[in-house]
Design an enzyme around this catalytic site. Structure first.
Site, PDB file in Angstrom:
ATOM      1  CB  CYS A  79      -0.925   0.014   1.215  1.00  0.00           C
ATOM      2  SG  CYS A  79      -2.077  -1.367   1.287  1.00  0.00           S
ATOM      3  CG  HIS A 140      -1.575   3.138   4.701  1.00  0.00           C
ATOM      4  ND1 HIS A 140      -1.511   1.821   4.312  1.00  0.00           N
ATOM      5  CD2 HIS A 140      -0.904   3.205   5.886  1.00  0.00           C
ATOM      6  CE1 HIS A 140      -0.841   1.117   5.198  1.00  0.00           C
ATOM      7  NE2 HIS A 140      -0.466   1.937   6.173  1.00  0.00           N
TER       8      HIS A 140
END
Length: 575
Positions: A79, A140
Site C-alpha cells: 500500500c 495511508h
C-alpha cells in the site's frame, strides 16, 4: 444522483470560478477526473479480466465503454509505496517510502514517517490549474511530523482541498474479533517478558515473606518496574490500536474514533457524491480510495451472502455497486484500478490474481503488481479498446496534469508517462522500454520491452522464499519479506518472456532463448543508468519513524481519552 448530471458546466459560473483561481484561458474542454482505487483487489476478481463467478457489471461496463489496460502495473506490491508512486508519478524509493527491514508500510497513525512535504502530487498541480481536489477514503501516507497538529503528511498539505476518510487504513484491529495485524510477534514477546518479570518479582516477595531466603527489596522492586514498563510498552500502543489507528477525519479534524465499519461504505459513498455535486459547475478531481477489499472484510447490509465467494465476493460486488452509484457526465474521465494485487495468504478472505504468479508483498511477481486499469471518457476514448502494452499507476500523474492544462515539474525525475497517446490509439507502443520492480528498497526485477520486438522480458534478481515448503505464498509470516534469509538471490537471474509465459512458470535458458545473454546485458546497463538517477533522501519507514509516538496521535477529545462518534448531521459538511 442521476447519470449525466455531473460535469463541468459550459457556462459563466465555471468560467468565473476558474478566473477566481488565477486562470486566464478558456479550459472548458478540460475534463473532470474521478480516480477510483480499490485496496488489495486481485486482477482476477473482475469479470472483464476473466472472472465469471463474481458479478461486476458496472466495472465491466466501464471497460466496454472505455479502454482496458491488460498490462497495468503497480510500482510496488504494498500500500504505502504503491500509493506514494501513484501520487507522485515516481518510484517510492525517490521519496524515501521504502524499507530495508520487515516494516514496509506505515504501521501507526502516530508515527512520524509519511509522504514528504517536498513531494509534488498531481493534486497540487491541478490546484494551480483551478481544479478543486478531494480525496474520499484511504490515505495511508502519514499525518504528522513533529506535533499532533502539524499535519505535514496530511492530504490537505499535499494538494487536496478536501479529505474525508481513513488517514491510516482498514486492518484487523479495526474490527473487534478479527485478530491482530501489527507486529504480532513483538506484541507476544513484550507480553511474555512483562509476565515473566512480574512472576519473578512476586516470587521474590513470596520467598522473602516466608523467610526462606534473604531477598533484597530493591531487586524485587526493580523487577516489578521492568514488568510494568514491559506491560505498558505492550498494552498502550498495541492493545489500544483500534483507538489509535482506526479513525475518520474530515480535513484536519477527527470526527470518529474508533471507526464504525458497518456504516463506513455508505458514508464514503455519500461523501463522494456530495463532493461531485458541490463541484459539478467547475473543474474537479476526486480520488475515491476505497477501504474495500482489505481485510478485515466488512460489508454493508444488503450485500451479505450475495456472492458465490463468501464475504470476499460480497465485498467485490459492493465495490461494483459503488462504481455504478457515481453518475458521471461525458466531461468526466473515470479511472478504475487497485493499489496492488490480492493478498493470497488470506485464503478465501483475500483476492485472486488470476493466472499470475504471487500476490501482495511478493516483489516483482506479476500477481502482486499487475492490476486492473480502466479509463472511460465518452467522446474522447473509443469504447471497447484493449491496450496490452506495459503501463503503470505512475502514468496517471502526467496524464491528468497534462489534460488539466498543467506543466510537469522540471525539478525532479518523473517515472510516469502520459497515457493519452496509447489510450487514443495514436501510438501502439508504450513509452516504458524498462520498468523497475522493487521489493522494499531493493531492486527485485526489471521488465524490458525491446523497441524492435513484441517480446516482454522480466528479469528477477531474487525471489521471496515461500513458506511452508511447497506453498505458493509466505504463510508462516503472513506476508513476504524482502531481505536476508527471507529471499533467494539468483545467479544468473531468472528470466521470463511474459508475452508467451504470463504466469512466469518457465524460466528461459540459452537453449530456449538465443537472445538470453543480450537480455541480461541490456538489463544490466539499464539498471546502472537507473541507479544514476537516484539521489539520497530521508527514509520514511525506519523504526524510528514508524513506531507509535503519543505526542503525534490524532485525537478527538483530550489525549489519551480519545473517543467520538460521527453524528448524522456531520456527514453533510463541506470543505
Amino acid at each position: 444522483m442521476q447519470a449525466g448530471t455531473v460535469g463541468v458546466a459550459n457556462g459563466s459560473g465555471a468560467w468565473r470560478k476558474m478566473r477566481g483561481r488565477g486562470e486566464s484561458a478558456d479550459h472548458d474542454s478540460r475534463p473532470n477526473f474521478v480516480l477510483m482505487m480499490v485496496d488489495d483487489l486481485g486482477i482476477g476478481d473482475i469479470g472483464c479480466y476473466g472472472n465469471d463467478t463474481i458479478s461486476t457489471p458496472n466495472v465491466d461496463r466501464l471497460a466496454a465503454d472505455g479502454v482496458k489496460l491488460s498490462q497495468h502495473l503497480a510500482a510496488a506490491p504494498l500500500c504505502t509505496p504503491s500509493r506514494t508512486a501513484f501520487m507522485t508519478g515516481r518510484y517510492a524509493l525517490r521519496a524515501g517510502e521504502t524499507s530495508s527491514s520487515r516494516v514496509q508500510v506505515i504501521l501507526f497513525l502516530a508515527g512520524s514517517g509519511g509522504l514528504p512535504p517536498n513531494e509534488t502530487t498531481f493534486a497540487k498541480l491541478l490546484q494551480k490549474q483551478g481544479y478543486t481536489t478531494g480525496i474520499v477514503g484511504k490515505w495511508h501516507l502519514g499525518v504528522n511530523c513533529e506535533s499532533r497538529n502539524d499535519h505535514c503528511h496530511h492530504p490537505n498539505n499535499h494538494g487536496f482541498d478536501f479529505f474525508y476518510g481513513l488517514p491510516f487504513t482498514n486492518f484487523n484491529d479495526c474490527k473487534p474479533g478479527a485478530g491482530k495485524g501489527v507486529l504480532v510477534d513483538v506484541q507476544e514477546t513484550l507480553w511474555q517478558m512483562s509476565a515473566l518479570l512480574a512472576l519473578a518479582s512476586l516470587t521474590l516477595l513470596a520467598v522473602r515473606a516466608s523467610a526462606l531466603l534473604r531477598v533484597s527489596w530493591s531487586l524485587a522492586a526493580f523487577l516489578a518496574v521492568l514488568s510494568l514498563l514491559g506491560f505498558t510498552a505492550w498494552f498502550v500502543p498495541f492493545e489500544l490500536l483500534r483507538t489509535w489507528n482506526c479513525i475518520i477525519m474530515r480535513n484536519g479534524e477527527v470526527v470518529e474514533q474508533p471507526v464504525k465499519l458497518e456504516t463506513l461504505s455508505a458514508r464514503l459513498m455519500s461523501e463522494a457524491e456530495r463532493f461531485v455535486e458541490r463541484h459539478k459547475d467547475g473543474p474537479f478531481l476526486l480520488f475515491l480510495s476505497l477501504a474495500h477489499v482489505h481485510t478485515p472484510l466488512f460489508v454493508s447490509e444488503g450485500f451479505t451472502g450475495k456472492s458465490k465467494h463468501g464475504l470476499y465476493g460480497d465485498n467485490v460486488e459492493e465495490v461494483d455497486w459503488m462504481v455504478g452509484k457515481l453518475g458521471l457526465s461525458e466531461k468526466t474521465l473515470m479511472y478504475f484500478t487497485s493499489d496492488h494485487g490480492g493478498h493470497i495468504e488470506e485464503g478465501p478472505k483475500g483476492g485472486w490474481n488470476g493466472i499470475y504468479r504471487g500476490g501482495k508483498a511478493m516483489g516483482g511477481w506479476e500477481g502482486g503488481i499487475r492490476v486492473p486499469g480502466i479509463f472511460r471518457w465518452p467522446g474522447r476514448l473509443n469504447p471497447g479498446r484493449e491496450v496490452a502494452e506495459p503501463t503503470s499507476l505512475m502514468d496517471v500523474f502526467p496524464t491528468v496534469v497534462k489534460l488539466a492544462g498543467g506543466t510537469l515539474p522540471e525539478d525532479r525525475i518523473l517515472d510516469g508517462r502520459d497515457l493519452m497517446p496509447l489510450l487514443e490509439g495514436r501510438t501502439n507502443r508504450s513509452q516504458h522500454e524498462f520498468m523497475f520492480h522493487y521489493c522494499g528498497m531493493y531492486l527485485n526485477a526489471v521488465r524490458w520491452h525491446p523497441p524492435d520486438s513484441d517480446s516482454i522480458f522480466k528479469v528477477h534478481f531474487f525471489t521471496p522464499n515461500f513458506s511452508p515448503a511447497g506453498a505458493v505464498g509466505c504463510y508462516d509470516t503472513s506476508i513476504c519479506m524482502c531481505h536476508g534469509e527471507f529471499v533467494t538471490y539468483h545467479s544468473p537471474p531468472l528470466v521470463f518472456e511474459l508475452s508467451g509465459d504470463p504466469s512466469e512458470s518457465r524460466p528461459l535458458s540459452p537453449d530456449t532463448e538465443p537472445r538470453l545473454a543480450e537480455v541480461l546485458e541490456r538489463v544490466e546497463r539499464a539498471v546502472t543508468e537507473h541507479r544514476r538517477t537516484l539521489t539520497p533522501v530521508e527514509r520514511q519507514l525506519t523504526w524510528a519513524k514508524v513506531l507509535w509516538k503519543p505526542w503525534l496521535q490524532p485525537c478527538c477529545g483530550t489525549f489519551p481519552f480519545c473517543s467520538c462518534e460521527e453524528s448524522n448531521h456531520t456527514s453533510a459538511g463541506a470543505e
